[in-house]
Design a protein around this motif. Structure first.
Motif, PDB file in Angstrom:
ATOM      1  N   ILE A   1      -4.167  15.768  28.080  1.00  0.00           N
ATOM      2  CA  ILE A   1      -4.473  14.331  28.086  1.00  0.00           C
ATOM      3  C   ILE A   1      -3.208  13.517  27.874  1.00  0.00           C
ATOM      4  O   ILE A   1      -3.035  12.436  28.420  1.00  0.00           O
ATOM      5  N   VAL A   2      -2.290  14.052  27.070  1.00  0.00           N
ATOM      6  CA  VAL A   2      -1.047  13.346  26.804  1.00  0.00           C
ATOM      7  C   VAL A   2       0.080  14.388  26.724  1.00  0.00           C
ATOM      8  O   VAL A   2      -0.158  15.547  26.377  1.00  0.00           O
ATOM      9  N   LYS A   3       1.278  13.958  27.109  1.00  0.00           N
ATOM     10  CA  LYS A   3       2.434  14.852  26.997  1.00  0.00           C
ATOM     11  C   LYS A   3       3.442  14.257  26.033  1.00  0.00           C
ATOM     12  O   LYS A   3       3.734  13.063  26.090  1.00  0.00           O
ATOM     13  N   TYR A   4       3.971  15.083  25.138  1.00  0.00           N
ATOM     14  CA  TYR A   4       5.053  14.619  24.259  1.00  0.00           C
ATOM     15  C   TYR A   4       5.838  15.838  23.821  1.00  0.00           C
ATOM     16  O   TYR A   4       5.370  16.980  23.913  1.00  0.00           O
ATOM     17  N   ASP A   5       7.066  15.600  23.338  1.00  0.00           N
ATOM     18  CA  ASP A   5       7.911  16.713  22.934  1.00  0.00           C
ATOM     19  C   ASP A   5       7.658  17.148  21.506  1.00  0.00           C
ATOM     20  O   ASP A   5       7.733  18.320  21.170  1.00  0.00           O
ATOM     21  N   GLU A   6       7.352  16.176  20.675  1.00  0.00           N
ATOM     22  CA  GLU A   6       7.305  16.479  19.254  1.00  0.00           C
ATOM     23  C   GLU A   6       6.456  15.430  18.532  1.00  0.00           C
ATOM     24  O   GLU A   6       6.378  14.281  18.979  1.00  0.00           O
ATOM     25  N   LEU A   7       5.821  15.826  17.424  1.00  0.00           N
ATOM     26  CA  LEU A   7       5.102  14.858  16.584  1.00  0.00           C
ATOM     27  C   LEU A   7       5.768  14.862  15.206  1.00  0.00           C
ATOM     28  O   LEU A   7       5.706  15.860  14.483  1.00  0.00           O
ATOM     29  N   LEU A   8       6.424  13.771  14.878  1.00  0.00           N
ATOM     30  CA  LEU A   8       7.112  13.663  13.586  1.00  0.00           C
ATOM     31  C   LEU A   8       6.183  12.955  12.588  1.00  0.00           C
ATOM     32  O   LEU A   8       5.532  11.964  12.938  1.00  0.00           O
ATOM     33  N   THR A   9       6.128  13.455  11.382  1.00  0.00           N
ATOM     34  CA  THR A   9       5.287  12.819  10.366  1.00  0.00           C
ATOM     35  C   THR A   9       6.116  12.522   9.124  1.00  0.00           C
ATOM     36  O   THR A   9       6.831  13.397   8.637  1.00  0.00           O
ATOM     37  N   ASP A  10       6.029  11.298   8.671  1.00  0.00           N
ATOM     38  CA  ASP A  10       6.729  10.903   7.445  1.00  0.00           C
ATOM     39  C   ASP A  10       5.685  10.360   6.471  1.00  0.00           C
ATOM     40  O   ASP A  10       5.132   9.286   6.674  1.00  0.00           O
ATOM     41  N   THR A  11       5.386  11.142   5.419  1.00  0.00           N
ATOM     42  CA  THR A  11       4.351  10.696   4.471  1.00  0.00           C
ATOM     43  C   THR A  11       4.974   9.997   3.273  1.00  0.00           C
ATOM     44  O   THR A  11       4.280   9.669   2.310  1.00  0.00           O
ATOM     45  N   ASP A  12       6.246   9.757   3.350  1.00  0.00           N
ATOM     46  CA  ASP A  12       6.931   9.190   2.192  1.00  0.00           C
ATOM     47  C   ASP A  12       7.260   7.718   2.417  1.00  0.00           C
ATOM     48  O   ASP A  12       8.373   7.278   2.142  1.00  0.00           O
ATOM     49  N   VAL A  13       6.287   6.978   2.934  1.00  0.00           N
ATOM     50  CA  VAL A  13       6.526   5.568   3.238  1.00  0.00           C
ATOM     51  C   VAL A  13       5.518   4.676   2.510  1.00  0.00           C
ATOM     52  O   VAL A  13       4.511   5.155   1.991  1.00  0.00           O
ATOM     53  N   ALA A  14       5.812   3.408   2.476  1.00  0.00           N
ATOM     54  CA  ALA A  14       4.894   2.423   1.911  1.00  0.00           C
ATOM     55  C   ALA A  14       4.905   1.206   2.816  1.00  0.00           C
ATOM     56  O   ALA A  14       5.858   0.989   3.569  1.00  0.00           O
ATOM     57  N   LYS A  15       3.806   0.456   2.748  1.00  0.00           N
ATOM     58  CA  LYS A  15       3.738  -0.758   3.550  1.00  0.00           C
ATOM     59  C   LYS A  15       3.827  -1.966   2.625  1.00  0.00           C
ATOM     60  O   LYS A  15       3.149  -2.010   1.597  1.00  0.00           O
ATOM     61  N   VAL A  16       4.646  -2.925   2.969  1.00  0.00           N
ATOM     62  CA  VAL A  16       4.747  -4.158   2.195  1.00  0.00           C
ATOM     63  C   VAL A  16       4.523  -5.314   3.165  1.00  0.00           C
ATOM     64  O   VAL A  16       5.067  -5.305   4.280  1.00  0.00           O
TER      65      VAL A  16
ATOM     66  N   ILE B   1       8.460   0.896   4.827  1.00  0.00           N
ATOM     67  CA  ILE B   1       9.769   1.232   4.248  1.00  0.00           C
ATOM     68  C   ILE B   1       9.637   2.544   3.471  1.00  0.00           C
ATOM     69  O   ILE B   1       8.528   3.050   3.262  1.00  0.00           O
ATOM     70  N   ASP B   2      10.771   3.106   3.035  1.00  0.00           N
ATOM     71  CA  ASP B   2      10.716   4.281   2.171  1.00  0.00           C
ATOM     72  C   ASP B   2       9.932   3.938   0.905  1.00  0.00           C
ATOM     73  O   ASP B   2      10.123   2.865   0.325  1.00  0.00           O
ATOM     74  N   ARG B   3       9.086   4.876   0.468  1.00  0.00           N
ATOM     75  CA  ARG B   3       8.211   4.556  -0.644  1.00  0.00           C
ATOM     76  C   ARG B   3       8.963   4.211  -1.922  1.00  0.00           C
ATOM     77  O   ARG B   3       8.537   3.379  -2.710  1.00  0.00           O
ATOM     78  N   LYS B   4      10.124   4.841  -2.100  1.00  0.00           N
ATOM     79  CA  LYS B   4      10.858   4.625  -3.362  1.00  0.00           C
ATOM     80  C   LYS B   4      11.334   3.170  -3.514  1.00  0.00           C
ATOM     81  O   LYS B   4      11.628   2.732  -4.612  1.00  0.00           O
ATOM     82  N   TYR B   5      11.415   2.430  -2.390  1.00  0.00           N
ATOM     83  CA  TYR B   5      11.873   1.039  -2.467  1.00  0.00           C
ATOM     84  C   TYR B   5      10.716   0.040  -2.618  1.00  0.00           C
ATOM     85  O   TYR B   5      10.925  -1.161  -2.635  1.00  0.00           O
TER      86      TYR B   5
ATOM     87  N   SER C   1       0.848  -1.181   0.000  1.00  0.00           N
ATOM     88  CA  SER C   1       0.000   0.000   0.000  1.00  0.00           C
ATOM     89  C   SER C   1       0.881   1.228   0.000  1.00  0.00           C
ATOM     90  O   SER C   1       1.807   1.347   0.798  1.00  0.00           O
ATOM     91  N   ARG C   2       0.570   2.129  -0.938  1.00  0.00           N
ATOM     92  CA  ARG C   2       1.335   3.386  -1.020  1.00  0.00           C
ATOM     93  C   ARG C   2       0.757   4.456  -0.103  1.00  0.00           C
ATOM     94  O   ARG C   2       1.401   5.436   0.177  1.00  0.00           O
ATOM     95  N   ASP C   3      -0.476   4.262   0.330  1.00  0.00           N
ATOM     96  CA  ASP C   3      -1.197   5.347   1.017  1.00  0.00           C
ATOM     97  C   ASP C   3      -0.962   5.336   2.514  1.00  0.00           C
ATOM     98  O   ASP C   3      -1.912   5.405   3.298  1.00  0.00           O
ATOM     99  N   GLU C   4       0.290   5.225   2.918  1.00  0.00           N
ATOM    100  CA  GLU C   4       0.583   5.145   4.341  1.00  0.00           C
ATOM    101  C   GLU C   4       1.389   6.358   4.781  1.00  0.00           C
ATOM    102  O   GLU C   4       2.122   6.948   3.994  1.00  0.00           O
ATOM    103  N   ALA C   5       1.223   6.705   6.039  1.00  0.00           N
ATOM    104  CA  ALA C   5       2.089   7.722   6.636  1.00  0.00           C
ATOM    105  C   ALA C   5       2.532   7.208   7.995  1.00  0.00           C
ATOM    106  O   ALA C   5       1.786   6.501   8.667  1.00  0.00           O
ATOM    107  N   LYS C   6       3.758   7.547   8.361  1.00  0.00           N
ATOM    108  CA  LYS C   6       4.297   7.123   9.658  1.00  0.00           C
ATOM    109  C   LYS C   6       4.324   8.341  10.557  1.00  0.00           C
ATOM    110  O   LYS C   6       4.801   9.420  10.170  1.00  0.00           O
ATOM    111  N   MET C   7       3.791   8.204  11.754  1.00  0.00           N
ATOM    112  CA  MET C   7       3.798   9.312  12.715  1.00  0.00           C
ATOM    113  C   MET C   7       4.483   8.837  13.984  1.00  0.00           C
ATOM    114  O   MET C   7       4.285   7.705  14.422  1.00  0.00           O
ATOM    115  N   THR C   8       5.294   9.693  14.564  1.00  0.00           N
ATOM    116  CA  THR C   8       5.987   9.338  15.807  1.00  0.00           C
ATOM    117  C   THR C   8       5.797  10.446  16.840  1.00  0.00           C
ATOM    118  O   THR C   8       6.068  11.624  16.555  1.00  0.00           O
TER     119      THR C   8
END
Lengths: 417, 417
Positions: A339-354, A396-400, A261-268
């Motif tokens: 409700i929740v504490k965190y330092d940062e929200l990282l978003t990577d929209t350039d991923v794919a799921k295999v 993984i990275d979408r390009k792979y 699936s190409r339509d994935e995003a990774k959030m941390t």
């Protein structure tokens, strides 16, 4: 009399010639001795035309009226199919949802089946009719309004009828000739499967193999309806894939297919407090915001840092790429509300799921190791791993993505029958 | 709450912009304080598309399936109209025939109303809905199948609802702005009538003035439903003609209009035996063959000739030109079977019918004399004459038709209000 359900999608009934082609397939089954329930979609393009008219008429449209308008496409096909069958000498009658009746909930646009009483259609079979042509994708609410099941609902209608009438099989005619080990456009070595287990199909469907709608496979699995996916435009013996109980699959390979699936995003979420209840503090607000979280990985950090005084952790999850903004807002709101504490929200929209999928994994070890080795050999870095009983997914990275799919297809020798 | 029925024909709902235009007219009546029942036709062209598909699929099509397919056109318009009204802030709900239910006979393709129970729609009005948008031209048989009323059935649906719900008026929106003294394409002096009596409209409709379907006028007359015919595309005060009881028409002219029909044929049976029962021996077989005989004239001959030994007569009658072959066959069969004796059957398909119509004729003498004088002054030869209480019809050579219409329009001074 043994009974079959046959479902024809939009491209299979796109025009009068194709309706005739489909009717011939129905006639052939009648001649083999079956009573047949045919489920039809709207002629391709018609549903889009109707939806377009509704959306142009009213932006925030009333779903009851949307359903009343959009369901008419299937009604036209049902009548034409019945006429074509009659013309061929096959006694046939069309059925709209309210005539059966197909009783559903009142959730317009995404109604669910309540029950499908057999009496009316059985009475017609008893009169000598051989075919009931049912308009798919629609039903009747307790308020007497027309409902629709949402896109893909015609597949679900077919399975529900197969379950209600104890059909020997439910044949889903579409424009592909079956389920493949992976998408042939990505791997030329992709091979059509003759059989696949419900569970595997479910993982493949939800992972993006768009042959069958997830809900229809779930329903088929629950009621043990043998599903066959096949092409309307292929008359060869080899046409189709049977989706069935795993007991019917004599010798199954460890891995049946590679999905992606190409339509994935990774959030941390970086530096979340590591305390009981933190997961629900994160995923509760996401669920309320309607975000479909898929993979979840928690990395426990050993050191304390950032603004937190206690133990901290990073929480990584994947969401559909078109839900990123909604997820970001939900997390920001949860932070602001304490409700929740965190330092940062990282978003990577350039991923794919295999993913590799196979019921054989249950009894076989080393599948994950083999998968990771195959990816490592191609220098594909794995960002997130998630596993279930019958699948292993990596982000993984979408390009792979294409490279990874081909490497895994080779590694598990899926081109071999 | 006073109630109006408003009916919009195919050209009045041909596309989304026209549906919006029609919805504004409905909104205006709601703002005047009416509850409104709107009857809609299919978007123009849609019914022909659906009929085309049916006819291409099956030559001797099953009328039950024809009805199921063709009725879908109105369902789409009903939903879209309800959505458009909602978008304007007018609480509206769509109704398909089976939802009301509009109970009809099982004569598919030409069903007749049995009854229209008010309960369901009244309940929605009581909930606060202001408009019920009903799909015209369709109903429900006792067998639970969709029926249609035949072409023009949407007008009849409108009148039936007006009768069932005790509507103050039934407005038929179409693409002409009313009923004219004659066709303006034939006589430029044609004038729009403000009011016309049911009986006159009936004669005009059945004589070829295609504004309203005969059956809808009959129904309106029987239930004293005030009908207004008006244009969807005219916002002037002067728009429309009211078709009403003659008591509502203060001072009516002797002649209201001049109607005509090109589709006539004159048939003459030469030397028929002149004996009791001969008329039924001729017109019985014609009726059985489905021939619509219109005018009948019997010329008694004084001499005996031909193959007959007793008194003989010539029997002349007119039929629609497309039924000539059927009439000829029926007469030939009757001759061969010895049911009737005649020497020859003459057919003249080159005729037209011209009629003057007016309820004032009942009390006024000399109308026929004036009509014949006007035609004589133009050297138009009259082939057949037939009269009723409120009309006089003549059959003439077709080439004189336009001339005759204009001469009669002038003679009765129909251009004057």
């Amino acid at each position: 009399m043994p009974l079959l359900v046959m479902k024809f999608g939009g491209t299979s009934v796109a025009d009068l010639a194709r309706i005739e082609n489909a009717a011939k397939k129905v006639q052939a089954e009648v001649e083999r001795g079956y009573d047949v329930i045919v489920i039809v979609s709207a002629m391709s393009g018609k549903t889009n035309e109707l939806v377009g008219w509704v959306e142009q008429t009213s932006k925030l449209y009333d779903a009851r009226e949307y359903d009343a308008v959009v369901a008419s496409g299937e009604n036209v096909t049902a009548g034409l199919m019945a006429l074509r069958l009659q013309e061929m000498g096959v006694p046939a009658r069309s059925w709209q949802g309210w005539q059966v009746p197909i009783n559903t909930t009142s959730a317009h646009g995404s109604a669910r089946f309540i029950d499908i009483p057999r009496d009316n259609i059985d009475a017609k079979f008893a009169e000598g009719f051989k075919v009931a042509v049912v308009a798919g994708f629609q039903g009747l609410s307790a308020e007497g309004r027309i409902t629709t099941l949402g896109r893909g609902g015609s597949d679900t209608t077919a399975v529900a009828f197969a379950a209600a009438f104890g059909a020997e099989r439910c044949d889903i005619y579409t424009d592909v000739d079956g389920v493949y080990t992976t998408d042939p456009r990505v791997s030329p070595k992709a091979r059509k499967l003759d059989k696949i287990a419900f569970e595997e199909m479910l993982e493949l469907a939800s992972l993006g193999a768009k042959v069958l709608q997830t809900r229809s496979v779930e329903l088929a699995m629950r009621y043990k309806v043998r599903l066959r996916v096949l092409s309307s435009f292929d008359d060869s013996e080899n046409n189709g894939t049977l989706v069935c109980d795993e007991e019917e699959i004599m010798e199954s390979k460890v891995v049946s297919g590679v999905a992606f699936s190409r339509d994935e995003a990774k959030m941390t979420l970086v530096s979340v407090e590591d305390r009981p209840g933190v997961a629900s503090a994160i995923f509760g607000p996401l669920a309320e915001a309607g975000v479909n979280v898929d993979m979840i990985v928690q990395n426990i950090s050993e050191k304390n840092y950032g603004t937190h005084t206690g133990a901290v952790t990073d929480m990584t999850f994947s969401v559909p790429v078109n839900q990123v903004a909604r997820a970001q807002k939900a997390m920001k709101d949860a932070l602001d509300a304490g409700i929740v504490k965190y330092d940062e929200l990282l978003t990577d929209t350039d991923v794919a799921k295999v993913s590799v999928v196979g019921i054989g994994m249950r009894s076989q070890v080393g599948v994950a190791a083999k998968m990771f080795a195959a990816l490592a050999a191609e220098n594909v870095n794995i960002k997130v791993i998630a596993t279930s009983e019958i699948k292993i997914s990596v982000l993984i990275d979408r390009k792979y993505m294409e490279l990874a799919v081909q490497a895994l297809h080779d590694a598990f020798e899926l081109e071999k029958a």
